[in-house]
Design a protein around this motif. Structure first.
Motif, PDB file in Angstrom:
ATOM      1  N   PHE A 297      -5.169 -45.966 -16.141  1.00 17.44           N
ATOM      2  CA  PHE A 297      -5.200 -46.837 -17.344  1.00 17.44           C
ATOM      3  C   PHE A 297      -6.848 -46.706 -17.777  1.00 17.44           C
ATOM      4  CE2 PHE A 297      -6.680 -50.955 -18.931  1.00 17.44           C
ATOM      5  CZ  PHE A 297      -6.136 -51.197 -20.204  1.00 17.44           C
ATOM      6  N   ASN A 298      -7.322 -46.366 -19.085  1.00 20.83           N
ATOM      7  CA  ASN A 298      -8.565 -46.008 -19.475  1.00 20.83           C
ATOM      8  C   ASN A 298      -8.763 -47.407 -20.413  1.00 20.83           C
ATOM      9  OD1 ASN A 298     -10.818 -45.033 -20.408  1.00 20.83           O
ATOM     10  ND2 ASN A 298     -10.083 -43.652 -22.065  1.00 20.83           N
ATOM     11  N   ASN A 299      -9.628 -48.405 -19.697  1.00 22.81           N
ATOM     12  CA  ASN A 299     -10.176 -49.678 -20.344  1.00 22.81           C
ATOM     13  C   ASN A 299     -11.512 -49.244 -21.108  1.00 22.81           C
ATOM     14  OD1 ASN A 299     -10.517 -52.092 -20.973  1.00 22.81           O
ATOM     15  ND2 ASN A 299     -10.977 -52.792 -19.066  1.00 22.81           N
ATOM     16  N   VAL A 300     -11.445 -49.082 -22.403  1.00 29.16           N
ATOM     17  CA  VAL A 300     -12.504 -48.881 -23.091  1.00 29.16           C
ATOM     18  C   VAL A 300     -13.562 -50.212 -23.154  1.00 29.16           C
ATOM     19  CG1 VAL A 300     -13.286 -48.558 -25.492  1.00 29.16           C
ATOM     20  CG2 VAL A 300     -11.182 -47.539 -24.841  1.00 29.16           C
ATOM     21  N   GLY A 301     -13.170 -51.212 -23.239  1.00 31.53           N
ATOM     22  CA  GLY A 301     -13.671 -52.590 -22.980  1.00 31.53           C
ATOM     23  C   GLY A 301     -14.550 -52.973 -23.793  1.00 31.53           C
ATOM     24  N   THR A 302     -15.396 -53.993 -24.109  1.00 32.39           N
ATOM     25  CA  THR A 302     -16.332 -54.159 -25.160  1.00 32.39           C
ATOM     26  C   THR A 302     -17.751 -54.124 -24.936  1.00 32.39           C
ATOM     27  OG1 THR A 302     -14.796 -56.099 -25.601  1.00 32.39           O
ATOM     28  CG2 THR A 302     -16.921 -56.341 -26.398  1.00 32.39           C
ATOM     29  N   THR A 303     -18.261 -53.686 -25.936  1.00 33.58           N
ATOM     30  CA  THR A 303     -19.893 -53.276 -25.503  1.00 33.58           C
ATOM     31  C   THR A 303     -20.728 -54.513 -26.397  1.00 33.58           C
ATOM     32  OG1 THR A 303     -19.456 -50.977 -25.625  1.00 33.58           O
ATOM     33  CG2 THR A 303     -21.640 -51.539 -25.820  1.00 33.58           C
ATOM     34  N   TYR A 304     -21.188 -55.135 -25.286  1.00 33.62           N
ATOM     35  CA  TYR A 304     -22.219 -56.183 -25.835  1.00 33.62           C
ATOM     36  C   TYR A 304     -23.535 -55.772 -26.278  1.00 33.62           C
ATOM     37  CZ  TYR A 304     -18.282 -59.406 -24.380  1.00 33.62           C
ATOM     38  OH  TYR A 304     -17.318 -59.965 -24.120  1.00 33.62           O
ATOM     39  N   GLU A 305     -24.026 -56.758 -27.053  1.00 32.24           N
ATOM     40  CA  GLU A 305     -25.807 -56.625 -27.265  1.00 32.24           C
ATOM     41  C   GLU A 305     -26.170 -57.701 -26.346  1.00 32.24           C
ATOM     42  OE1 GLU A 305     -28.081 -55.303 -29.761  1.00 32.24           O
ATOM     43  OE2 GLU A 305     -26.906 -53.866 -29.310  1.00 32.24           O
ATOM     44  N   VAL A 306     -27.088 -57.383 -25.354  1.00 29.38           N
ATOM     45  CA  VAL A 306     -27.401 -58.325 -24.299  1.00 29.38           C
ATOM     46  C   VAL A 306     -28.778 -58.913 -24.704  1.00 29.38           C
ATOM     47  CG1 VAL A 306     -28.247 -58.247 -21.782  1.00 29.38           C
ATOM     48  CG2 VAL A 306     -26.090 -56.706 -22.557  1.00 29.38           C
ATOM     49  N   VAL A 307     -28.750 -60.328 -24.502  1.00 29.72           N
ATOM     50  CA  VAL A 307     -29.973 -61.152 -24.389  1.00 29.72           C
ATOM     51  C   VAL A 307     -30.108 -61.960 -23.083  1.00 29.72           C
ATOM     52  CG1 VAL A 307     -30.844 -63.213 -25.629  1.00 29.72           C
ATOM     53  CG2 VAL A 307     -29.551 -61.510 -26.875  1.00 29.72           C
ATOM     54  N   LYS A 308     -31.536 -61.844 -22.662  1.00 24.98           N
ATOM     55  CA  LYS A 308     -31.926 -62.423 -21.388  1.00 24.98           C
ATOM     56  C   LYS A 308     -32.424 -63.605 -21.615  1.00 24.98           C
ATOM     57  CE  LYS A 308     -32.320 -57.566 -19.873  1.00 24.98           C
ATOM     58  NZ  LYS A 308     -33.543 -56.433 -19.309  1.00 24.98           N
ATOM     59  N   LEU A 309     -32.192 -64.302 -20.504  1.00 26.95           N
ATOM     60  CA  LEU A 309     -33.117 -65.738 -20.437  1.00 26.95           C
ATOM     61  C   LEU A 309     -34.482 -65.544 -20.730  1.00 26.95           C
ATOM     62  CD1 LEU A 309     -31.248 -67.883 -17.748  1.00 26.95           C
ATOM     63  CD2 LEU A 309     -31.008 -67.993 -20.175  1.00 26.95           C
ATOM     64  N   SER A 310     -35.257 -64.413 -19.858  1.00 31.60           N
ATOM     65  CA  SER A 310     -36.635 -64.218 -19.954  1.00 31.60           C
ATOM     66  C   SER A 310     -36.982 -63.887 -21.452  1.00 31.60           C
ATOM     67  CB  SER A 310     -36.937 -63.149 -19.039  1.00 31.60           C
ATOM     68  OG  SER A 310     -36.438 -61.948 -19.443  1.00 31.60           O
ATOM     69  N   GLN A 311     -36.240 -63.287 -22.246  1.00 31.27           N
ATOM     70  CA  GLN A 311     -36.572 -63.064 -23.725  1.00 31.27           C
ATOM     71  C   GLN A 311     -36.633 -64.435 -24.529  1.00 31.27           C
ATOM     72  OE1 GLN A 311     -33.436 -60.431 -24.079  1.00 31.27           O
ATOM     73  NE2 GLN A 311     -34.981 -58.691 -24.712  1.00 31.27           N
ATOM     74  N   LEU A 312     -35.672 -65.473 -24.135  1.00 29.03           N
ATOM     75  CA  LEU A 312     -35.477 -66.839 -24.778  1.00 29.03           C
ATOM     76  C   LEU A 312     -36.755 -67.424 -24.459  1.00 29.03           C
ATOM     77  CD1 LEU A 312     -31.851 -67.626 -24.704  1.00 29.03           C
ATOM     78  CD2 LEU A 312     -32.908 -66.375 -26.543  1.00 29.03           C
ATOM     79  N   GLN A 313     -37.251 -67.262 -23.335  1.00 33.82           N
ATOM     80  CA  GLN A 313     -38.382 -68.316 -22.984  1.00 33.82           C
ATOM     81  C   GLN A 313     -39.546 -68.081 -23.772  1.00 33.82           C
ATOM     82  OE1 GLN A 313     -38.482 -70.471 -20.460  1.00 33.82           O
ATOM     83  NE2 GLN A 313     -40.617 -70.852 -20.467  1.00 33.82           N
ATOM     84  N   ASP A 314     -39.793 -66.803 -24.063  1.00 30.55           N
ATOM     85  CA  ASP A 314     -41.169 -66.398 -24.658  1.00 30.55           C
ATOM     86  C   ASP A 314     -41.113 -66.857 -26.219  1.00 30.55           C
ATOM     87  OD1 ASP A 314     -41.533 -65.165 -22.428  1.00 30.55           O
ATOM     88  OD2 ASP A 314     -41.176 -63.216 -23.091  1.00 30.55           O
ATOM     89  N   ILE A 315     -39.875 -67.393 -26.883  1.00 37.19           N
ATOM     90  CA  ILE A 315     -39.766 -67.706 -28.245  1.00 37.19           C
ATOM     91  C   ILE A 315     -39.841 -69.268 -28.161  1.00 37.19           C
ATOM     92  CG2 ILE A 315     -38.638 -67.529 -30.277  1.00 37.19           C
ATOM     93  CD1 ILE A 315     -37.406 -64.971 -29.157  1.00 37.19           C
ATOM     94  N   GLU A 316     -40.750 -69.851 -29.382  1.00 38.96           N
ATOM     95  CA  GLU A 316     -40.795 -71.199 -29.528  1.00 38.96           C
ATOM     96  C   GLU A 316     -39.488 -71.689 -29.924  1.00 38.96           C
ATOM     97  OE1 GLU A 316     -43.495 -73.084 -28.419  1.00 38.96           O
ATOM     98  OE2 GLU A 316     -44.469 -71.232 -27.593  1.00 38.96           O
ATOM     99  N   GLU A 317     -38.459 -71.150 -30.546  1.00 40.75           N
ATOM    100  CA  GLU A 317     -37.511 -71.759 -30.892  1.00 40.75           C
ATOM    101  C   GLU A 317     -36.553 -72.668 -30.092  1.00 40.75           C
ATOM    102  OE1 GLU A 317     -35.995 -71.376 -34.282  1.00 40.75           O
ATOM    103  OE2 GLU A 317     -37.688 -70.066 -34.773  1.00 40.75           O
ATOM    104  N   THR A 318     -35.821 -73.657 -30.408  1.00 43.07           N
ATOM    105  CA  THR A 318     -35.177 -74.444 -29.622  1.00 43.07           C
ATOM    106  C   THR A 318     -33.673 -74.148 -29.770  1.00 43.07           C
ATOM    107  OG1 THR A 318     -35.214 -76.325 -31.221  1.00 43.07           O
ATOM    108  CG2 THR A 318     -36.598 -76.254 -29.369  1.00 43.07           C
ATOM    109  N   THR A 319     -33.204 -73.672 -31.001  1.00 47.18           N
ATOM    110  CA  THR A 319     -31.725 -73.411 -31.192  1.00 47.18           C
ATOM    111  C   THR A 319     -31.838 -71.851 -31.477  1.00 47.18           C
ATOM    112  OG1 THR A 319     -31.345 -75.683 -32.010  1.00 47.18           O
ATOM    113  CG2 THR A 319     -29.675 -73.697 -32.609  1.00 47.18           C
ATOM    114  N   PHE A 320     -30.988 -71.008 -30.879  1.00 49.53           N
ATOM    115  CA  PHE A 320     -30.647 -69.775 -31.001  1.00 49.53           C
ATOM    116  C   PHE A 320     -29.213 -69.649 -31.619  1.00 49.53           C
ATOM    117  CE2 PHE A 320     -34.043 -69.856 -28.077  1.00 49.53           C
ATOM    118  CZ  PHE A 320     -34.944 -69.013 -28.632  1.00 49.53           C
ATOM    119  N   ASP A 321     -29.146 -68.789 -32.690  1.00 50.52           N
ATOM    120  CA  ASP A 321     -27.822 -68.146 -33.176  1.00 50.52           C
ATOM    121  C   ASP A 321     -27.955 -66.745 -33.497  1.00 50.52           C
ATOM    122  OD1 ASP A 321     -29.455 -68.643 -35.384  1.00 50.52           O
ATOM    123  OD2 ASP A 321     -27.852 -69.895 -36.538  1.00 50.52           O
ATOM    124  N   ARG A 322     -27.037 -66.000 -34.053  1.00 50.71           N
ATOM    125  CA  ARG A 322     -27.215 -64.563 -34.275  1.00 50.71           C
ATOM    126  C   ARG A 322     -28.032 -64.322 -35.300  1.00 50.71           C
ATOM    127  NH1 ARG A 322     -23.577 -60.357 -32.951  1.00 50.71           N
ATOM    128  NH2 ARG A 322     -24.374 -58.475 -34.101  1.00 50.71           N
TER     129      ARG A 322
END
Length: 160
Positions: free
Chosen positions: A65-90
């Motif tokens: 079985f060849n599971n192609v799967g989903t490729t995600y755009e990855v966001v890390k917690l450390s990246q959110l820590q450096d930004i002053e925003e409080t709400t993150f959407d796309r």
């Protein structure tokens, strides 16, 4: 010696072969021999060509079985820590260039730490990332998946 006196060593440079330009060794057939596939422009069959029979990769049995799967755009917690925003959407993540490809879903991973309360709207998140954000007083909002029961009811309703 001056710059205009410089010349290449005798015999180190040759004129390029001008094929198909009249008698002189490379006229008529331009060094390609006579007729045939390899004498034509654009000649070449590719590395997997096997003389016209089916390619080896096509002849071998396909298994598993060849599971192609989903490729995600990855966001890390450390990246959110450096930004002053409080709400993150796309849109916010794209504005800060944390998400580049618009056709891929966004996934939050627990790489690094976060020490403040933030709200994150993403398509998927790891359990550790959700736990870390909730421990800091924030929340992760995931898209609501339709239960299978609702889908079967809708299918039955259309059939009637």
């Amino acid at each position: 010696m001056k710059l205009h006196d410089l010349k290449p060593t005798p015999g180190s440079r040759r004129d390029r072969k001008r094929v198909g330009r009249g008698p002189g060794g490379t006229d008529k057939t331009a060094g390609r021999g006579h007729k045939g596939q390899k004498s034509r422009s654009g000649a070449g069959k590719g590395s997997f060509f096997e003389g016209g029979r089916s390619r080896l990769i096509a002849r071998l049995p396909k298994r598993g079985f060849n599971n192609v799967g989903t490729t995600y755009e990855v966001v890390k917690l450390s990246q959110l820590q450096d930004i002053e925003e409080t709400t993150f959407d796309r849109e916010t993540l794209e504005a800060y260039r944390l998400v580049r490809r618009k056709n891929r879903p966004v996934k939050l991973l627990a790489s690094g730490e976060i020490s403040r309360a933030v709200t994150v709207h993403v398509d998927a998140a790891s359990a550790a990332a959700v736990k870390a954000i909730e421990a800091a007083g924030g929340q992760v909002v995931l898209p609501a998946a339709q239960p299978e029961q609702d889908q079967t009811e809708q299918g039955e309703a259309k059939a009637e």
